[in-house]
Write an enzyme that holds these catalytic residues in place. Structure first.
Site, PDB file in Angstrom:
ATOM      1  N   LYS A  54      -0.149  16.955 -41.950  1.00  0.00           N
ATOM      2  CA  LYS A  54      -0.459  17.011 -43.378  1.00  0.00           C
ATOM      3  C   LYS A  54      -0.428  15.574 -43.887  1.00  0.00           C
ATOM      4  CE  LYS A  54       1.687  17.891 -47.826  1.00  0.00           C
ATOM      5  NZ  LYS A  54       2.895  18.315 -48.554  1.00  0.00           N
ATOM      6  N   THR A  66       7.378  19.710 -52.933  1.00  0.00           N
ATOM      7  CA  THR A  66       7.337  20.474 -54.180  1.00  0.00           C
ATOM      8  C   THR A  66       8.620  21.279 -54.359  1.00  0.00           C
ATOM      9  OG1 THR A  66       4.934  20.602 -53.994  1.00  0.00           O
ATOM     10  CG2 THR A  66       5.969  22.128 -55.525  1.00  0.00           C
ATOM     11  N   VAL A  98      -2.396  21.632 -48.519  1.00  0.00           N
ATOM     12  CA  VAL A  98      -1.025  21.983 -48.879  1.00  0.00           C
ATOM     13  C   VAL A  98      -0.911  21.693 -50.364  1.00  0.00           C
ATOM     14  CG1 VAL A  98       1.423  21.560 -48.483  1.00  0.00           C
ATOM     15  CG2 VAL A  98      -0.205  21.392 -46.578  1.00  0.00           C
ATOM     16  N   TYR A 108       4.138  15.306 -41.203  1.00  0.00           N
ATOM     17  CA  TYR A 108       3.909  15.189 -42.647  1.00  0.00           C
ATOM     18  C   TYR A 108       3.968  13.711 -43.014  1.00  0.00           C
ATOM     19  CZ  TYR A 108       4.843  15.996 -47.687  1.00  0.00           C
ATOM     20  OH  TYR A 108       4.820  15.979 -49.057  1.00  0.00           O
TER      21      TYR A 108
END
Length: 307
Positions: free
Chosen positions: A168, A52, A214, A140
């Protein structure tokens, strides 16, 4: 309670990176945004230079300065996690060491992008980073961007490394993989943290046991996300679903016209709700069109986020 959840909470917010009109990082506005999300209690922890935050579009030095800014602006009010994943192992180690130098205890490290490593390559990458740094590492997995999926067997092998403490997963690609990760790691490390990284998969992954989210959407929906976790924990499934539908509707608007990264539409939406000018996404991400924003704004109005 899981040790990671106890320390970092259930809502990890990957901060948007603000730019000026020349696409230079606006560090003052970044500090202002951190104040906004902290003062409004929209999250439990902050993530610097995640997806993001457009990490792949930032220079090494910009990422380090954003970490410095976040640590100073947060001032201990919320934990700071650094996104330190890079395309190469060497640069990932260097950036993780910078986070370490700044006192950041945990790094979120994406699977190397563009290179499409094999599972052996993925394992070797994270093993080298873990061996050469002291930070705790949250893996991730986001195959839609990096081109490869971290298989459950690879995650199980990595979970044996003491400072690799969780993952994640961008669950929209493989909706049941959260369960695969649980099954693969539960005997290796019962405290291994498993988080969902896709807002629209919040409810499906909670059911599978995901410990947290997240969420870029937490810039707008942090309170609702917190209430969803509480409702589910209390067995109020209908309430959880009712709270989730507005988030789902909004998030679907950020993927208009085949957009994979939601930033171009997410950024002006956050501006409308927060009043903080974040600037457009950095090139080559195309700005949101008027037609796209009309759709998003209408949804924000219908769900009561703006007038």
């Amino acid at each position: 309670m899981n040790k990671f959840v106890e320390k970092y909470g259930q809502i990890l917010l990957p901060l948007i990176t603000p730019y000026d009109e020349e696409e230079n990082v606006n560090y003052g506005t970044y500090a202002q945004l951190i104040d906004y999300v902290v003062e409004n209690d929209l999250c439990d922890s902050l993530i610097v230079t995640g997806t993001t935050g457009e990490a792949s579009l930032l220079t090494f030095d910009e990422r380090v300065k954003l970490m410095e800014t976040a640590v100073k602006a947060a001032d201990g009010r919320k934990p700071v996690i650094a996104g330190t994943g890079c395309a190469s192992t060497k640069e990932t180690i260097a950036l993780t060491k910078e986070a370490q130098r700044l006192g950041i205890k945990t790094c979120l490290i994406v699977c190397p992008f563009y290179n499409k490593p094999t599972q052996a390559g993925i394992y070797n990458h994270f093993e080298e980073v873990a061996k050469n740094t002291t930070c705790d590492i949250m893996l991730y997995n986001i195959p839609i961007f990096v081109g490869v999926n971290m298989e459950a067997e690879t995650v199980a092998r990595l979970a044996k490394i003491p400072n690799i403490i969780g993952i994640k997963d961008e669950a929209g690609i493989n909706p049941t993989q959260v369960t695969d990760f649980f099954l693969a790691t539960e005997k290796v490390d019962p405290d291994f943290a498993i988080y969902n990284g896709d807002d629209v998969m919040l409810l499906p992954t909670i059911v599978q046991g995901a410990m947290g989210l997240v969420s870029g959407g937490a810039h707008i929906f942090g309170h609702e996300i917190r209430r969803i976790f509480q409702a589910f924990a209390e067995g109020k499934n209908e309430e959880a679903k009712e709270l989730f539908v507005p988030i789902y509707r909004f998030c679907k608007t950020t993927g208009q016209n085949g957009r994979i990264l939601p930033n171009s539409i997410m950024r002006p939406a956050i501006e409308l709700v927060s009043g903080i000018h974040l600037g457009p996404a950095r090139s080559p991400l195309a700005p949101a069109t008027k037609e796209e924003m009309d759709v998003t704004v209408n949804v924000l109005k219908e769900i009561g986020k703006i007038q």
